[in-house]
Design a protein around this motif. Sequence first.
Motif, PDB file in Angstrom:
ATOM      1  N   PHE A   1      -2.404  18.820  16.063  1.00  0.00           N
ATOM      2  CA  PHE A   1      -2.194  17.399  15.778  1.00  0.00           C
ATOM      3  C   PHE A   1      -1.847  17.189  14.307  1.00  0.00           C
ATOM      4  N   ALA A   2      -2.522  17.937  13.443  1.00  0.00           N
ATOM      5  CA  ALA A   2      -2.286  17.798  11.999  1.00  0.00           C
ATOM      6  C   ALA A   2      -0.858  18.162  11.617  1.00  0.00           C
ATOM      7  N   LYS A   3      -0.253  19.106  12.341  1.00  0.00           N
ATOM      8  CA  LYS A   3       1.128  19.502  12.041  1.00  0.00           C
ATOM      9  C   LYS A   3       2.093  18.337  12.201  1.00  0.00           C
ATOM     10  N   TYR A   4       1.781  17.465  13.145  1.00  0.00           N
ATOM     11  CA  TYR A   4       2.657  16.332  13.439  1.00  0.00           C
ATOM     12  C   TYR A   4       2.246  15.060  12.696  1.00  0.00           C
ATOM     13  N   HIS A   5       1.089  15.115  12.007  1.00  0.00           N
ATOM     14  CA  HIS A   5       0.579  13.940  11.287  1.00  0.00           C
ATOM     15  C   HIS A   5       0.169  14.328   9.866  1.00  0.00           C
ATOM     16  N   PRO A   6       1.083  14.910   9.083  1.00  0.00           N
ATOM     17  CA  PRO A   6       0.694  15.360   7.745  1.00  0.00           C
ATOM     18  C   PRO A   6       0.447  14.230   6.766  1.00  0.00           C
ATOM     19  N   GLY A   7       0.992  13.064   7.031  1.00  0.00           N
ATOM     20  CA  GLY A   7       0.837  11.946   6.110  1.00  0.00           C
ATOM     21  C   GLY A   7      -0.337  11.071   6.472  1.00  0.00           C
ATOM     22  N   GLY A   8      -0.843  10.334   5.479  1.00  0.00           N
ATOM     23  CA  GLY A   8      -1.910   9.386   5.717  1.00  0.00           C
ATOM     24  C   GLY A   8      -3.273  10.039   5.794  1.00  0.00           C
ATOM     25  N   ALA A   9      -4.288   9.192   5.888  1.00  0.00           N
ATOM     26  CA  ALA A   9      -5.670   9.670   5.866  1.00  0.00           C
ATOM     27  C   ALA A   9      -5.983  10.562   7.055  1.00  0.00           C
ATOM     28  N   LEU A  10      -5.437  10.227   8.231  1.00  0.00           N
ATOM     29  CA  LEU A  10      -5.732  11.019   9.427  1.00  0.00           C
ATOM     30  C   LEU A  10      -5.270  12.451   9.252  1.00  0.00           C
ATOM     31  N   GLY A  11      -4.020  12.630   8.828  1.00  0.00           N
ATOM     32  CA  GLY A  11      -3.504  13.977   8.630  1.00  0.00           C
ATOM     33  C   GLY A  11      -4.278  14.736   7.576  1.00  0.00           C
ATOM     34  N   LYS A  12      -4.611  14.057   6.498  1.00  0.00           N
ATOM     35  CA  LYS A  12      -5.330  14.727   5.408  1.00  0.00           C
ATOM     36  C   LYS A  12      -6.705  15.204   5.856  1.00  0.00           C
ATOM     37  N   ARG A  13      -7.354  14.429   6.686  1.00  0.00           N
ATOM     38  CA  ARG A  13      -8.660  14.853   7.193  1.00  0.00           C
ATOM     39  C   ARG A  13      -8.540  16.131   8.014  1.00  0.00           C
ATOM     40  N   LEU A  14      -7.376  16.338   8.604  1.00  0.00           N
ATOM     41  CA  LEU A  14      -7.187  17.474   9.495  1.00  0.00           C
ATOM     42  C   LEU A  14      -6.653  18.722   8.798  1.00  0.00           C
ATOM     43  N   TYR A  15      -5.945  18.569   7.668  1.00  0.00           N
ATOM     44  CA  TYR A  15      -5.361  19.759   7.064  1.00  0.00           C
ATOM     45  C   TYR A  15      -5.738  20.001   5.606  1.00  0.00           C
ATOM     46  N   LEU A  16      -6.221  18.981   4.886  1.00  0.00           N
ATOM     47  CA  LEU A  16      -6.488  19.130   3.463  1.00  0.00           C
ATOM     48  C   LEU A  16      -7.723  19.995   3.242  1.00  0.00           C
ATOM     49  N   ARG A  17      -7.571  21.001   2.392  1.00  0.00           N
ATOM     50  CA  ARG A  17      -8.668  21.920   2.100  1.00  0.00           C
ATOM     51  C   ARG A  17      -9.262  21.642   0.728  1.00  0.00           C
ATOM     52  N   VAL A  18     -10.473  22.137   0.521  1.00  0.00           N
ATOM     53  CA  VAL A  18     -11.175  21.914  -0.742  1.00  0.00           C
ATOM     54  C   VAL A  18     -10.344  22.397  -1.916  1.00  0.00           C
ATOM     55  N   ASN A  19      -9.726  23.567  -1.763  1.00  0.00           N
ATOM     56  CA  ASN A  19      -8.941  24.137  -2.862  1.00  0.00           C
ATOM     57  C   ASN A  19      -7.750  23.257  -3.248  1.00  0.00           C
ATOM     58  N   ASP A  20      -7.223  22.506  -2.280  1.00  0.00           N
ATOM     59  CA  ASP A  20      -6.106  21.602  -2.575  1.00  0.00           C
ATOM     60  C   ASP A  20      -6.516  20.539  -3.586  1.00  0.00           C
ATOM     61  N   LEU A  21      -7.799  20.215  -3.617  1.00  0.00           N
ATOM     62  CA  LEU A  21      -8.309  19.198  -4.534  1.00  0.00           C
ATOM     63  C   LEU A  21      -8.883  19.815  -5.804  1.00  0.00           C
ATOM     64  N   SER A  22      -9.730  20.829  -5.629  1.00  0.00           N
ATOM     65  CA  SER A  22     -10.403  21.407  -6.795  1.00  0.00           C
ATOM     66  C   SER A  22      -9.430  22.089  -7.759  1.00  0.00           C
ATOM     67  N   SER A  23      -8.323  22.606  -7.230  1.00  0.00           N
ATOM     68  CA  SER A  23      -7.345  23.295  -8.084  1.00  0.00           C
ATOM     69  C   SER A  23      -6.648  22.335  -9.042  1.00  0.00           C
ATOM     70  N   LEU A  24      -6.699  21.029  -8.735  1.00  0.00           N
ATOM     71  CA  LEU A  24      -6.081  20.028  -9.601  1.00  0.00           C
ATOM     72  C   LEU A  24      -7.027  19.575 -10.718  1.00  0.00           C
ATOM     73  N   ASN A  25      -8.293  19.909 -10.576  1.00  0.00           N
ATOM     74  CA  ASN A  25      -9.286  19.522 -11.581  1.00  0.00           C
ATOM     75  C   ASN A  25      -9.427  20.601 -12.646  1.00  0.00           C
ATOM     76  N   GLN A  26      -9.999  20.207 -13.781  1.00  0.00           N
ATOM     77  CA  GLN A  26     -10.388  21.194 -14.772  1.00  0.00           C
ATOM     78  C   GLN A  26     -11.592  21.971 -14.233  1.00  0.00           C
ATOM     79  N   LYS A  27     -11.929  23.070 -14.905  1.00  0.00           N
ATOM     80  CA  LYS A  27     -12.949  23.973 -14.385  1.00  0.00           C
ATOM     81  C   LYS A  27     -14.088  24.125 -15.405  1.00  0.00           C
TER      82      LYS A  27
END
Length: 321
Positions: free
Chosen positions: A184-210
């Motif tokens: 389902f996530a493959k067909y719904h990459p946009g919006g909150a629904l898609g992000k809940r299904l495919y977004l990983r922790v590293n996708d967010l933490s890698s944008l932050n300082q360490k």
Amino acid sequence: MNIKSDILKTAKRTIDLERDAIDNLGKLLNDDFADAVSLIYNSKGRVIITGIGKSAIIANKIVATLNSTGTPAVFMHAADAIHGDLGLILEDDVVICISKSGNTPEIKVLVPLIKNAKNKMIAITGNENSFLGQQADYILNAYVEHEACPNNLAPTTSTTAQLVIGDALAICLLELREFTSRDFAKYHPGGALGKRLYLRVNDLSSLNQKPQVAPDTNLKEVIIEISEKMLGVTAVVENDTIIGIITDGDLRRMLTKNDSFMHLTAKDIMSSNPKRINAEAMAVDAMELMEANGISQLLVEEKGKYAGVVHLHDLIKEGII
């Protein structure tokens, strides 16, 4: 005359009429429905869905539902089909025609053309004995006794019935395909629904300082690290391994407990065994872990090594919360 009361009475009558019509659809299901689902499932082509008027609008919605659940589908307006759009239909495609009466002029022109091309045709109609019903390979009976419209004219109950049959088709196909949330996530990459299904922790933490300090880092440097990295936290790290965490709250508590604190180091004020999460975990799992523990940051690990920080604000910004 109580206008509010009359409005609510009309609304309830409409809902009751449509509810009863939907309930009756279950009694109309037969082998044609199962055979139609099997036909689509085993087809090498797409599903072409056509209709006129309000049925065309319903056709568009069913197309969208099928596409988003793993069954390729295309909408073709019945009026446009007989003026050139018939070329949309390919050899292996299955055609679904939607019409309450099954006798509209456009349908009567279109159906023989589909039959001549030897495409299999499924009818969603409220009239099994109509022209469409007689010509279709399979009939999905969408009969309704009465429209919600008091004049029995405006398509209301009938379009609801068509929509429900389309949903039933889509869900049957979804289950046959063993379509998962990851699909389902493959067909719904946009919006909150898609992000809940495919977004990983590293996708967010890698944008932050360490932010990180060693166990023997003095208090001044700890404060500078937390302030500069702007996450309200720093990891205490030894040999790339997390041994503790220091938050803004830890600093405030330390100040209330100590009159003299400049001699303190990170290991004196850190919290041991902090909550952490794997970099490959889903972002929604990070949200649940934060909520369960009443915290706003998580330290991130990758293969047992410190990898960064994910913050509640990251999840809010991405629409996960």
